[in-house]
Design a protein around this motif. Structure first.
Motif, PDB file in Angstrom:
ATOM      1  N   LEU A 199      49.638 -13.308  10.889  1.00 53.29           N
ATOM      2  CA  LEU A 199      48.860 -13.103  12.149  1.00 53.29           C
ATOM      3  C   LEU A 199      48.543 -13.933  13.212  1.00 53.29           C
ATOM      4  O   LEU A 199      48.235 -14.124  13.685  1.00 53.29           O
ATOM      5  CB  LEU A 199      48.546 -11.406  11.917  1.00 53.29           C
ATOM      6  CG  LEU A 199      49.550 -10.920  11.195  1.00 53.29           C
ATOM      7  CD1 LEU A 199      48.379  -9.022  11.334  1.00 53.29           C
ATOM      8  CD2 LEU A 199      50.424 -10.915  12.410  1.00 53.29           C
ATOM      9  N   ALA A 200      47.521 -14.500  12.348  1.00 51.76           N
ATOM     10  CA  ALA A 200      46.219 -15.126  13.140  1.00 51.76           C
ATOM     11  C   ALA A 200      46.888 -16.652  13.299  1.00 51.76           C
ATOM     12  O   ALA A 200      46.494 -16.770  14.672  1.00 51.76           O
ATOM     13  CB  ALA A 200      44.620 -15.959  12.065  1.00 51.76           C
ATOM     14  N   LYS A 201      47.583 -16.918  12.640  1.00 55.40           N
ATOM     15  CA  LYS A 201      48.114 -18.737  13.024  1.00 55.40           C
ATOM     16  C   LYS A 201      49.709 -17.813  13.412  1.00 55.40           C
ATOM     17  O   LYS A 201      49.605 -19.143  15.226  1.00 55.40           O
ATOM     18  CB  LYS A 201      48.652 -19.066  11.440  1.00 55.40           C
ATOM     19  CG  LYS A 201      50.359 -20.070  11.955  1.00 55.40           C
ATOM     20  CD  LYS A 201      49.993 -21.347  10.476  1.00 55.40           C
ATOM     21  CE  LYS A 201      50.587 -22.404  11.249  1.00 55.40           C
ATOM     22  NZ  LYS A 201      50.997 -22.476  11.714  1.00 55.40           N
ATOM     23  N   CYS A 202      50.091 -16.294  13.438  1.00 54.95           N
ATOM     24  CA  CYS A 202      51.005 -16.563  14.610  1.00 54.95           C
ATOM     25  C   CYS A 202      50.116 -16.376  15.550  1.00 54.95           C
ATOM     26  O   CYS A 202      51.072 -16.869  17.222  1.00 54.95           O
ATOM     27  CB  CYS A 202      52.199 -15.527  14.524  1.00 54.95           C
ATOM     28  SG  CYS A 202      52.828 -15.846  12.991  1.00 54.95           S
ATOM     29  N   ARG A 203      49.211 -16.301  16.160  1.00 57.40           N
ATOM     30  CA  ARG A 203      48.932 -15.979  17.671  1.00 57.40           C
ATOM     31  C   ARG A 203      48.925 -16.751  18.032  1.00 57.40           C
ATOM     32  O   ARG A 203      48.150 -17.445  19.080  1.00 57.40           O
ATOM     33  CB  ARG A 203      47.513 -14.472  17.147  1.00 57.40           C
ATOM     34  CG  ARG A 203      46.516 -14.792  18.309  1.00 57.40           C
ATOM     35  CD  ARG A 203      46.921 -13.765  19.256  1.00 57.40           C
ATOM     36  NE  ARG A 203      47.626 -12.144  19.361  1.00 57.40           N
ATOM     37  CZ  ARG A 203      48.300 -11.780  19.614  1.00 57.40           C
ATOM     38  NH1 ARG A 203      49.295 -12.689  20.220  1.00 57.40           N
ATOM     39  NH2 ARG A 203      48.850 -10.490  19.218  1.00 57.40           N
ATOM     40  N   ASP A 204      47.754 -18.154  16.919  1.00 64.91           N
ATOM     41  CA  ASP A 204      46.988 -19.560  17.324  1.00 64.91           C
ATOM     42  C   ASP A 204      48.601 -20.385  17.948  1.00 64.91           C
ATOM     43  O   ASP A 204      48.092 -20.523  18.976  1.00 64.91           O
ATOM     44  CB  ASP A 204      45.933 -19.663  16.169  1.00 64.91           C
ATOM     45  CG  ASP A 204      45.055 -19.160  16.080  1.00 64.91           C
ATOM     46  OD1 ASP A 204      45.242 -18.647  16.294  1.00 64.91           O
ATOM     47  OD2 ASP A 204      45.241 -19.749  14.930  1.00 64.91           O
ATOM     48  N   ASP A 205      49.855 -19.865  17.048  1.00 63.03           N
ATOM     49  CA  ASP A 205      50.411 -20.855  17.704  1.00 63.03           C
ATOM     50  C   ASP A 205      51.031 -20.468  19.078  1.00 63.03           C
ATOM     51  O   ASP A 205      51.619 -20.988  20.001  1.00 63.03           O
ATOM     52  CB  ASP A 205      51.323 -20.906  16.377  1.00 63.03           C
ATOM     53  CG  ASP A 205      51.686 -21.596  15.480  1.00 63.03           C
ATOM     54  OD1 ASP A 205      50.683 -22.063  15.371  1.00 63.03           O
ATOM     55  OD2 ASP A 205      52.215 -20.981  14.089  1.00 63.03           O
ATOM     56  N   ASP A 206      51.112 -19.146  19.516  1.00 61.93           N
ATOM     57  CA  ASP A 206      51.736 -19.092  20.099  1.00 61.93           C
ATOM     58  C   ASP A 206      51.431 -17.176  21.211  1.00 61.93           C
ATOM     59  O   ASP A 206      51.646 -16.260  20.808  1.00 61.93           O
ATOM     60  CB  ASP A 206      53.529 -17.874  20.590  1.00 61.93           C
ATOM     61  CG  ASP A 206      53.921 -18.236  21.634  1.00 61.93           C
ATOM     62  OD1 ASP A 206      53.989 -18.393  22.916  1.00 61.93           O
ATOM     63  OD2 ASP A 206      55.527 -18.202  20.900  1.00 61.93           O
ATOM     64  N   PRO A 207      49.788 -17.158  21.761  1.00 60.38           N
ATOM     65  CA  PRO A 207      48.968 -16.198  22.080  1.00 60.38           C
ATOM     66  C   PRO A 207      50.051 -15.237  23.141  1.00 60.38           C
ATOM     67  O   PRO A 207      49.789 -13.737  23.329  1.00 60.38           O
ATOM     68  CB  PRO A 207      48.061 -16.844  22.797  1.00 60.38           C
ATOM     69  CG  PRO A 207      48.027 -17.740  23.307  1.00 60.38           C
ATOM     70  CD  PRO A 207      49.446 -18.737  21.919  1.00 60.38           C
ATOM     71  N   GLU A 208      50.895 -16.379  23.846  1.00 61.66           N
ATOM     72  CA  GLU A 208      51.482 -14.990  24.537  1.00 61.66           C
ATOM     73  C   GLU A 208      52.569 -14.267  23.783  1.00 61.66           C
ATOM     74  O   GLU A 208      53.333 -13.119  24.957  1.00 61.66           O
ATOM     75  CB  GLU A 208      52.803 -15.546  25.575  1.00 61.66           C
ATOM     76  CG  GLU A 208      51.672 -16.932  25.924  1.00 61.66           C
ATOM     77  CD  GLU A 208      51.404 -16.988  27.537  1.00 61.66           C
ATOM     78  OE1 GLU A 208      52.318 -16.338  28.209  1.00 61.66           O
ATOM     79  OE2 GLU A 208      50.393 -17.017  28.422  1.00 61.66           O
ATOM     80  N   VAL A 209      52.760 -14.068  22.839  1.00 60.94           N
ATOM     81  CA  VAL A 209      53.566 -12.817  21.577  1.00 60.94           C
ATOM     82  C   VAL A 209      52.675 -11.762  21.268  1.00 60.94           C
ATOM     83  O   VAL A 209      51.940 -12.118  21.002  1.00 60.94           O
ATOM     84  CB  VAL A 209      54.293 -13.992  20.202  1.00 60.94           C
ATOM     85  CG1 VAL A 209      54.682 -12.819  20.113  1.00 60.94           C
ATOM     86  CG2 VAL A 209      54.849 -14.685  21.154  1.00 60.94           C
ATOM     87  N   ASP A 210      53.674 -10.874  21.737  1.00 61.12           N
ATOM     88  CA  ASP A 210      52.925  -9.374  21.520  1.00 61.12           C
ATOM     89  C   ASP A 210      52.984  -9.033  19.715  1.00 61.12           C
ATOM     90  O   ASP A 210      54.893  -9.720  19.968  1.00 61.12           O
ATOM     91  CB  ASP A 210      53.566  -8.496  22.395  1.00 61.12           C
ATOM     92  CG  ASP A 210      52.332  -6.988  22.199  1.00 61.12           C
ATOM     93  OD1 ASP A 210      51.697  -6.880  21.208  1.00 61.12           O
ATOM     94  OD2 ASP A 210      53.174  -5.780  22.469  1.00 61.12           O
ATOM     95  N   ILE A 211      52.488  -8.810  19.184  1.00 57.50           N
ATOM     96  CA  ILE A 211      52.723  -8.619  17.383  1.00 57.50           C
ATOM     97  C   ILE A 211      52.534  -7.654  17.237  1.00 57.50           C
ATOM     98  O   ILE A 211      51.804  -6.874  17.277  1.00 57.50           O
ATOM     99  CB  ILE A 211      51.769  -9.243  16.097  1.00 57.50           C
ATOM    100  CG1 ILE A 211      52.078 -11.204  17.085  1.00 57.50           C
ATOM    101  CG2 ILE A 211      52.225  -8.887  15.147  1.00 57.50           C
ATOM    102  CD1 ILE A 211      50.892 -11.846  16.538  1.00 57.50           C
TER     103      ILE A 211
END
Length: 114
Positions: A66-78
């Motif tokens: 989740l942290a990697k996804c947030r770093d890669d694209d902070p504009e995406v709601d998880i």
């Protein structure tokens, strides 16, 4: 078409009603995701990542993922969605979820996406 068969003693689903009923959970899931997507955009996000979790587990590396996804694209709601294994597999095939995680050996082919 008739969805119900009624008589003076009971009401039951017709065969068409049974087929229709099979699709209802997927329809409600899609409606919920559409609402979540609209809320995400209204909150300033530019998309969503729908992660299905089954067997009541949280994979050990989920927080790093989740942290990697947030770093890669902070504009995406998880969104984390808890579902049964069968719902997870069906939802992945029907594009209701993006990745899915489980601890079961019954999933066959394994694949992940972010």
């Amino acid at each position: 078409m008739r969805l119900f068969i009624r008589n003076t003693r009971s009401t039951r689903l017709s065969r068409a009603g049974e087929v229709f009923k099979e699709h209802v959970p997927r329809i409600f899931t899609a409606l919920q995701q559409a609402r979540d997507g609209a809320r995400s955009v209204a909150a300033g996000y530019d998309g969503q990542l729908r992660i299905a979790l089954s067997d009541g587990i949280t994979p050990p590396h989920l927080s790093a993922f989740l942290a990697k996804c947030r770093d890669d694209d902070p504009e995406v709601d998880i969104h984390l969605i808890k579902v049964s294994l069968s719902q997870q597999i069906k939802g992945l095939r029907e594009d209701l979820y993006d990745p899915g995680f489980t601890q079961s050996d019954d999933v066959g082919e394994r694949w992940f996406a972010c």
